[in-house]
Motif scaffolding. Sequence first.
Motif, PDB file in Angstrom:
ATOM      1  N   ALA A 249      -3.968   6.625  14.827  1.00 17.62           N
ATOM      2  CA  ALA A 249      -4.321   5.603  15.804  1.00 17.62           C
ATOM      3  C   ALA A 249      -3.052   5.094  16.449  1.00 17.62           C
ATOM      4  CB  ALA A 249      -5.068   4.451  15.145  1.00 17.62           C
ATOM      5  N   ALA A 250      -3.138   4.788  17.734  1.00 14.71           N
ATOM      6  CA  ALA A 250      -2.020   4.172  18.428  1.00 14.71           C
ATOM      7  C   ALA A 250      -2.035   2.681  18.174  1.00 14.71           C
ATOM      8  CB  ALA A 250      -2.107   4.465  19.926  1.00 14.71           C
ATOM      9  N   GLY A 251      -0.872   2.050  18.329  1.00 18.04           N
ATOM     10  CA  GLY A 251      -0.783   0.616  18.125  1.00 18.04           C
ATOM     11  C   GLY A 251      -0.062   0.265  16.834  1.00 18.04           C
ATOM     12  N   PRO A 252       0.093  -1.012  16.554  1.00 23.12           N
ATOM     13  CA  PRO A 252       0.800  -1.445  15.337  1.00 23.12           C
ATOM     14  C   PRO A 252       0.057  -1.042  14.078  1.00 23.12           C
ATOM     15  CG  PRO A 252      -0.264  -3.315  16.417  1.00 23.12           C
ATOM     16  CD  PRO A 252      -0.384  -2.153  17.359  1.00 23.12           C
ATOM     17  N   ALA A 253       0.791  -0.977  12.986  1.00 16.59           N
ATOM     18  CA  ALA A 253       0.210  -0.576  11.703  1.00 16.59           C
ATOM     19  C   ALA A 253      -0.865  -1.562  11.256  1.00 16.59           C
ATOM     20  CB  ALA A 253       1.301  -0.467  10.646  1.00 16.59           C
ATOM     21  N   ASP A 254      -1.950  -1.022  10.729  1.00 12.83           N
ATOM     22  CA  ASP A 254      -3.073  -1.831  10.242  1.00 12.83           C
ATOM     23  C   ASP A 254      -2.940  -1.982   8.730  1.00 12.83           C
ATOM     24  OD1 ASP A 254      -5.483  -2.955   9.508  1.00 12.83           O
ATOM     25  OD2 ASP A 254      -6.699  -1.660  10.793  1.00 12.83           O
ATOM     26  N   PRO A 255      -2.836  -3.217   8.209  1.00 14.30           N
ATOM     27  CA  PRO A 255      -2.706  -3.409   6.752  1.00 14.30           C
ATOM     28  C   PRO A 255      -3.886  -2.851   5.972  1.00 14.30           C
ATOM     29  CG  PRO A 255      -3.133  -5.507   7.862  1.00 14.30           C
ATOM     30  CD  PRO A 255      -2.816  -4.509   8.927  1.00 14.30           C
ATOM     31  N   ALA A 256      -5.032  -2.687   6.618  1.00 12.17           N
ATOM     32  CA  ALA A 256      -6.199  -2.135   5.928  1.00 12.17           C
ATOM     33  C   ALA A 256      -5.935  -0.707   5.473  1.00 12.17           C
ATOM     34  CB  ALA A 256      -7.427  -2.172   6.839  1.00 12.17           C
ATOM     35  N   LEU A 257      -5.069   0.019   6.188  1.00 12.20           N
ATOM     36  CA  LEU A 257      -4.773   1.394   5.810  1.00 12.20           C
ATOM     37  C   LEU A 257      -3.917   1.454   4.545  1.00 12.20           C
ATOM     38  CD1 LEU A 257      -4.142   3.070   9.289  1.00 12.20           C
ATOM     39  CD2 LEU A 257      -6.235   3.008   7.912  1.00 12.20           C
ATOM     40  N   ALA A 258      -3.101   0.427   4.320  1.00 13.44           N
ATOM     41  CA  ALA A 258      -2.341   0.356   3.070  1.00 13.44           C
ATOM     42  C   ALA A 258      -3.298   0.155   1.896  1.00 13.44           C
ATOM     43  CB  ALA A 258      -1.319  -0.772   3.131  1.00 13.44           C
ATOM     44  N   ILE A 259      -4.334  -0.638   2.106  1.00 19.70           N
ATOM     45  CA  ILE A 259      -5.352  -0.839   1.071  1.00 19.70           C
ATOM     46  C   ILE A 259      -6.131   0.449   0.843  1.00 19.70           C
ATOM     47  CG2 ILE A 259      -7.421  -2.141   0.457  1.00 19.70           C
ATOM     48  CD1 ILE A 259      -6.358  -4.462   2.108  1.00 19.70           C
ATOM     49  N   LEU A 260      -6.479   1.136   1.918  1.00 21.25           N
ATOM     50  CA  LEU A 260      -7.197   2.414   1.801  1.00 21.25           C
ATOM     51  C   LEU A 260      -6.370   3.429   1.025  1.00 21.25           C
ATOM     52  CD1 LEU A 260      -9.571   4.282   2.567  1.00 21.25           C
ATOM     53  CD2 LEU A 260      -8.338   4.786   4.703  1.00 21.25           C
ATOM     54  N   SER A 261      -5.093   3.505   1.317  1.00 25.23           N
ATOM     55  CA  SER A 261      -4.208   4.434   0.617  1.00 25.23           C
ATOM     56  C   SER A 261      -4.159   4.118  -0.873  1.00 25.23           C
ATOM     57  CB  SER A 261      -2.800   4.372   1.222  1.00 25.23           C
ATOM     58  OG  SER A 261      -1.913   5.233   0.546  1.00 25.23           O
ATOM     59  N   ALA A 262      -4.057   2.826  -1.202  1.00 18.45           N
ATOM     60  CA  ALA A 262      -4.024   2.413  -2.610  1.00 18.45           C
ATOM     61  C   ALA A 262      -5.346   2.724  -3.303  1.00 18.45           C
ATOM     62  CB  ALA A 262      -3.709   0.928  -2.702  1.00 18.45           C
ATOM     63  N   HIS A 263      -6.457   2.533  -2.605  1.00 16.59           N
ATOM     64  CA  HIS A 263      -7.776   2.791  -3.179  1.00 16.59           C
ATOM     65  C   HIS A 263      -7.977   4.265  -3.500  1.00 16.59           C
ATOM     66  CE1 HIS A 263     -12.077   2.884  -3.792  1.00 16.59           C
ATOM     67  NE2 HIS A 263     -12.246   3.656  -2.721  1.00 16.59           N
ATOM     68  N   LEU A 264      -7.527   5.138  -2.608  1.00 20.00           N
ATOM     69  CA  LEU A 264      -7.757   6.567  -2.789  1.00 20.00           C
ATOM     70  C   LEU A 264      -6.721   7.237  -3.692  1.00 20.00           C
ATOM     71  CD1 LEU A 264      -8.703   7.612   0.859  1.00 20.00           C
ATOM     72  CD2 LEU A 264     -10.241   7.210  -1.066  1.00 20.00           C
ATOM     73  N   SER A 265      -5.592   6.601  -3.901  1.00 18.59           N
ATOM     74  CA  SER A 265      -4.523   7.222  -4.692  1.00 18.59           C
ATOM     75  C   SER A 265      -4.983   7.530  -6.122  1.00 18.59           C
ATOM     76  CB  SER A 265      -3.307   6.297  -4.751  1.00 18.59           C
ATOM     77  OG  SER A 265      -2.314   6.852  -5.605  1.00 18.59           O
ATOM     78  N   PRO A 266      -4.845   8.786  -6.546  1.00 18.91           N
ATOM     79  CA  PRO A 266      -5.251   9.149  -7.915  1.00 18.91           C
ATOM     80  C   PRO A 266      -4.266   8.685  -8.983  1.00 18.91           C
ATOM     81  CG  PRO A 266      -5.222  11.056  -6.422  1.00 18.91           C
ATOM     82  CD  PRO A 266      -4.471   9.966  -5.762  1.00 18.91           C
ATOM     83  N   GLN A 267      -3.123   8.163  -8.551  1.00 24.57           N
ATOM     84  CA  GLN A 267      -2.108   7.751  -9.511  1.00 24.57           C
ATOM     85  C   GLN A 267      -2.601   6.563 -10.332  1.00 24.57           C
ATOM     86  OE1 GLN A 267       1.711   6.958  -7.824  1.00 24.57           O
ATOM     87  NE2 GLN A 267       2.659   6.421  -9.771  1.00 24.57           N
ATOM     88  N   SER A 268      -2.563   6.724 -11.662  1.00 26.16           N
ATOM     89  CA  SER A 268      -3.056   5.680 -12.554  1.00 26.16           C
ATOM     90  C   SER A 268      -1.973   4.648 -12.836  1.00 26.16           C
ATOM     91  CB  SER A 268      -3.521   6.307 -13.871  1.00 26.16           C
ATOM     92  OG  SER A 268      -3.809   5.308 -14.824  1.00 26.16           O
ATOM     93  N   SER A 269      -2.413   3.422 -13.089  1.00 30.16           N
ATOM     94  CA  SER A 269      -1.479   2.365 -13.471  1.00 30.16           C
ATOM     95  C   SER A 269      -1.115   2.433 -14.951  1.00 30.16           C
ATOM     96  CB  SER A 269      -2.085   0.987 -13.164  1.00 30.16           C
ATOM     97  OG  SER A 269      -2.352   0.853 -11.788  1.00 30.16           O
ATOM     98  N   VAL A 270      -1.885   3.196 -15.721  1.00 29.48           N
ATOM     99  CA  VAL A 270      -1.648   3.328 -17.161  1.00 29.48           C
ATOM    100  C   VAL A 270      -1.427   4.801 -17.493  1.00 29.48           C
ATOM    101  CG1 VAL A 270      -2.583   2.918 -19.469  1.00 29.48           C
ATOM    102  CG2 VAL A 270      -3.132   1.344 -17.597  1.00 29.48           C
ATOM    103  N   LYS A 271      -0.354   5.083 -18.197  1.00 31.83           N
ATOM    104  CA  LYS A 271      -0.015   6.457 -18.536  1.00 31.83           C
ATOM    105  C   LYS A 271      -1.110   7.118 -19.366  1.00 31.83           C
ATOM    106  CE  LYS A 271       3.947   9.145 -20.180  1.00 31.83           C
ATOM    107  NZ  LYS A 271       5.300   9.087 -20.795  1.00 31.83           N
ATOM    108  N   TRP A 272      -1.378   8.387 -19.046  1.00 29.99           N
ATOM    109  CA  TRP A 272      -2.362   9.224 -19.725  1.00 29.99           C
ATOM    110  C   TRP A 272      -3.807   8.845 -19.401  1.00 29.99           C
ATOM    111  CZ3 TRP A 272       0.726  12.841 -20.618  1.00 29.99           C
ATOM    112  CH2 TRP A 272       1.956  12.674 -21.260  1.00 29.99           C
TER     113      TRP A 272
END
Length: 419
Positions: A249-272
């Motif tokens: 998308a054109a225009g300034p960065a949307d903070p909602a996309l940072a939330i979307l990225s965090a939501h979809l990230s498979p990286q766990s906060s706890v090891k294993w």
Amino acid sequence: MLARRASAFARSFATVVDSAGVKVAAVDNGQPTAAVTFLVKAGSRYEPKPGVAHALKNFAFKSTAKRSTLGTVRESELYGGVLSASLSREYLALTSEFLRGDEPFFVDLISSFLTSGKFLRHEFQEYVLPVVEAESTAASQDPATRALELAHSLAFRSGLGSSLFASPHSHVSLDDVKAFAASAFSKGNIAVLGTGIDSAALTKLVEKALDGASVGSAATESKPSTYFGGETRVESHGGPETLFIGFGAAGPADPALAILSAHLSPQSSVKWSQGLSPISGAIPQGTSVQPVLMPYSDATLFGLLIQGSSVEGVKEAAKVATKALKESTGLKGDALKMAAAKAKFAAASSLDGRDGIFSTLSSKVFANSEPSIEATLASIDKVDAAAFSKSVAAITKAKPTFVAVGSVQTLPFPDEVGL
């Protein structure tokens, strides 16, 4: 609470315009070493010819009116300093890291390249071109890098779509590099960022280094970015099967996309543990899905980089990722709060290292906005379920950017993964 903990750090930044017309921002948290980065609007989006920005980056720390290339190396090592240059689509970053107290030498060293670089022909042929070729070859052999380069080309075409790497068919000349440097190395295009050094002290050093210099004052301009999207497939062997599914998308960065990225990230906060991502527990073994969020000054590219050893695994992972992305529009309640908290932590923790500080400061300094993490955290807090759903729906309605790198005869097409 996170904002309060970050406030002391944020307030220690100062942004000024010194008498030389160059923006300066610095933070001093008492660390034993310091670093200074001269940030120049000389990224690939501004280059007049493909590959010129890449060649200019590799001319960094070569001969100037004050020092030869060998002299630069010897003097830097005498001080125990480390020099580096990096290129993004918007900026050329020239960085020096050193012991506190040695900043006068290293500010002078970097500024001399901007004000009196010689751009010698033998250095271009013997030092610059071989490194340019080696970096371009390495990038072309890395499926992930290749996919992201192709994705930018499809998404934005020109400007932000320009590659970070010179292709074998670029035919960049020394005169091309000189001309680009002459236009890019102007005071309106330069910002100086520092860590481990007082802002006022850095401002004085920059003023002295650029005082009376022949550097111009005109700022580099670029055509406003427009998002297009598209599809391409490139045969590749010897690396993982790779897909990139993106939207822009054109225009300034949307903070909602940072939330979307965090939501979809498979990286766990706890090891294993698998974590609570809608992707982590559903993709086949041997595959990976990595959210990619790339905000720029006037556009954003968001996507999912999917890799695996087998075409079947990548196809299944792509289906899972696409489904999770589409269903994200309904994110609300505790799930939204959790994703927002992860996004805020990622934004705050990026300031733990110099690279993150400089990355965060770069766009803010040139945009004349306050370089504060508090503003970033506050913008994430303001995203409620309705705003998040609207943002995700808007970006996913655009034409997707779909890139396949690997066994293109068997890798899936967009409609086969749910797009």
